[in-house]
Design an enzyme around this catalytic site. Structure first.
Site, short mmCIF file in Angstrom:
data_model
loop_
_atom_site.label_atom_id
_atom_site.label_comp_id
_atom_site.label_asym_id
_atom_site.label_seq_id
_atom_site.Cartn_x
_atom_site.Cartn_y
_atom_site.Cartn_z
N ARG A 100 0.75 10.14 -1.58
CA ARG A 100 -0.05 11.19 -2.22
C ARG A 100 0.79 12.24 -2.95
O ARG A 100 1.89 12.56 -2.52
CB ARG A 100 -0.93 11.88 -1.18
CG ARG A 100 -1.97 10.96 -0.56
CD ARG A 100 -2.66 11.61 0.64
NE ARG A 100 -3.70 10.75 1.19
CZ ARG A 100 -3.51 9.79 2.08
NH1 ARG A 100 -2.29 9.54 2.53
NH2 ARG A 100 -4.51 9.06 2.52
N HIS A 125 -0.90 6.47 -4.73
CA HIS A 125 -0.47 5.10 -5.04
C HIS A 125 -0.49 4.75 -6.53
O HIS A 125 -0.85 3.64 -6.92
CB HIS A 125 -1.33 4.09 -4.27
CG HIS A 125 -1.13 4.15 -2.78
ND1 HIS A 125 0.01 4.66 -2.21
CD2 HIS A 125 -1.92 3.75 -1.75
CE1 HIS A 125 -0.08 4.57 -0.88
NE2 HIS A 125 -1.24 4.03 -0.57
N HIS A 198 2.62 -2.49 0.09
CA HIS A 198 1.54 -2.08 0.99
C HIS A 198 1.04 -3.26 1.82
O HIS A 198 -0.17 -3.39 2.05
CB HIS A 198 0.40 -1.46 0.19
CG HIS A 198 -0.41 -0.45 0.95
ND1 HIS A 198 -1.21 -0.79 2.02
CD2 HIS A 198 -0.54 0.89 0.79
CE1 HIS A 198 -1.82 0.29 2.47
NE2 HIS A 198 -1.43 1.34 1.75
N GLU A 335 5.15 1.15 5.13
CA GLU A 335 5.43 1.43 3.72
C GLU A 335 6.69 2.29 3.62
O GLU A 335 6.63 3.50 3.74
CB GLU A 335 4.24 2.15 3.09
CG GLU A 335 2.91 1.45 3.27
CD GLU A 335 1.75 2.40 3.05
OE1 GLU A 335 1.70 3.06 1.98
OE2 GLU A 335 0.90 2.51 3.95
#
Length: 370
Positions: A100, A125, A198, A335
């Site tokens: 974010r 993303h 991801h 991630e």
């Protein structure tokens, strides 16, 4: 006669061994008529990774259990149409910026840049049409450690980001049952970059959720967030909290401890852990172990942190090639990345990329049994 039998059995064993290499098949056609491909990477141990050049999705990845049985240990979809009909985070390349950015804006050298907002007024993303929805140029490399190199050039201003950005991502299936991902990027203008993958891992081979999997994270701090899941800027010690995985413990041990406001905000784990080892070398980041199958995944990375996400929002609406519905807590994402909202947090490690510099990042997911 005995010699002939021995030679014959050796020949049979050799013939039964999987041949390492890489194959390409057509995965489907995009609405604009372009074809996407599915590449199958295979090593001599029988492990397979299937990757499409649409979004760089890791469609499937097999690994053996303690009895030697191979099974798919990631969550993926069956067809290209499944990936294109609605944006999904089931295993793609994430960019330009993983995680974010507050308010969908940041400032570089006095210039404010406004990004697409696609997460409660924030940017996540890469925006509304991130790298996960791009068709990448693909170059396969055959051999005992097959590799697939994907390339994409993001034009200046795409999703609001400055600079023409050239990105290369290489997936390599190694002899030692490890999937290695190498990222590179260059820009012609000052910009920010934070790439990741991801993938959702399920070491049971999609037999059950991940709550009984045992997790270790080589991290003594994590980043607490606001309710909107933007880091507050604090690096909080994990000791004595639901976020302490410095010693292996089940993922589900404290995942529903809603007396912890951070668990409330994430609906479980959806947080960034900061590694104890601050070096940029390839280092141990985390392990995940499924006691029933015996599968152990060991993750190494050059990144300073990892966002752990426990599939808190999967709801069963998506199904895998095996027909299994992907429900809540049915996977775990590791991630690897720089910190979320780094462009707005001057105390965080920088994600700024300048002309003449080359962004480099490596993450390895290695599989074994115990």
């Amino acid at each position: 006669m005995t010699l002939l039998l021995i030679l014959g059995s050796l020949g049979l064993a050799s013939a039964m061994r999987p041949k390492p290499g890489i194959d390409r098949t057509i995965f489907g056609t995009l609405p604009d008529g372009r074809e996407a491909y599915l590449f199958t990477l295979r090593n001599a141990a029988g492990m397979e990774a299937k990757i499409t050049n649409y979004g760089g999705f890791l469609v499937s990845l097999t690994a053996p259990d303690k009895s030697g049985k191979q099974a798919n240990v990631t969550l993926g979809l069956s067809t290209l149409a499944d990936y294109t009909k609605a944006p999904t985070s089931l295993g793609p390349i994430i960019g330009r910026f993983g995680n974010r950015i507050a308010g969908g804006k940041f400032t570089l050298d006095g210039t404010e840049y406004r990004l697409a907002t696609n997460n409660n007024g924030n940017h996540i993303h890469g925006g509304k049409v991130g790298f996960s929805q791009k068709l990448w140029a693909a170059t396969p490399a055959d051999g005992p450690e097959p590799a697939l190199t994907l390339r994409y050039t993001s034009p200046d201003g795409e999703e609001g980001y400055p600079g023409t950005l050239a990105v290369t991502v290489t997936y390599t299936l190694q002899k030692d049952n490890a999937l290695r991902i190498d990222y590179q990027g260059t820009t012609d203008k000052l910009t920010v970059l934070n790439l990741t993958n991801h993938a959702y891992f399920n070491l049971s081979g999609q037999q059950r959720d991940v709550l009984t999997d045992v997790l270790m994270i080589n991290a003594d701090h994590f980043l607490p967030t606001t309710k909107a899941q933007i880091p507050t800027g604090e690096l909080r010690p994990v000791a004595g909290t639901a976020f302490d995985f410095t010693k292996p413990r089940p993922i589900g041990a404290h995942i529903n401890d809603t007396t912890d406001v951070q668990i409330q905000y994430g609906h479980g784990y959806d947080h960034c852990w900061v590694f104890t080892d601050k070096s940029p070398k390839l280092k141990l980041g985390a392990t995940v172990y499924d006691p029933q199958s015996g599968r152990l995944m060991t993750m190494y990375t050059t990144e300073p942190a990892v966002q752990i996400y426990t599939a808190n929002h999967l709801n069963g609406s998506q199904h895998g090639p095996e027909g299994v519905p992907y429900t809540r807590r049915f996977g775990i994402c590791l991630e690897t990345q720089h910190f979320p909202d780094s462009p707005n947090q001057p105390t965080f490690p920088t994600t700024t990329l300048r002309p003449g510099q080359t962004y480099r990042s490596t993450t390895v997911y290695q599989f074994s049994v115990k």
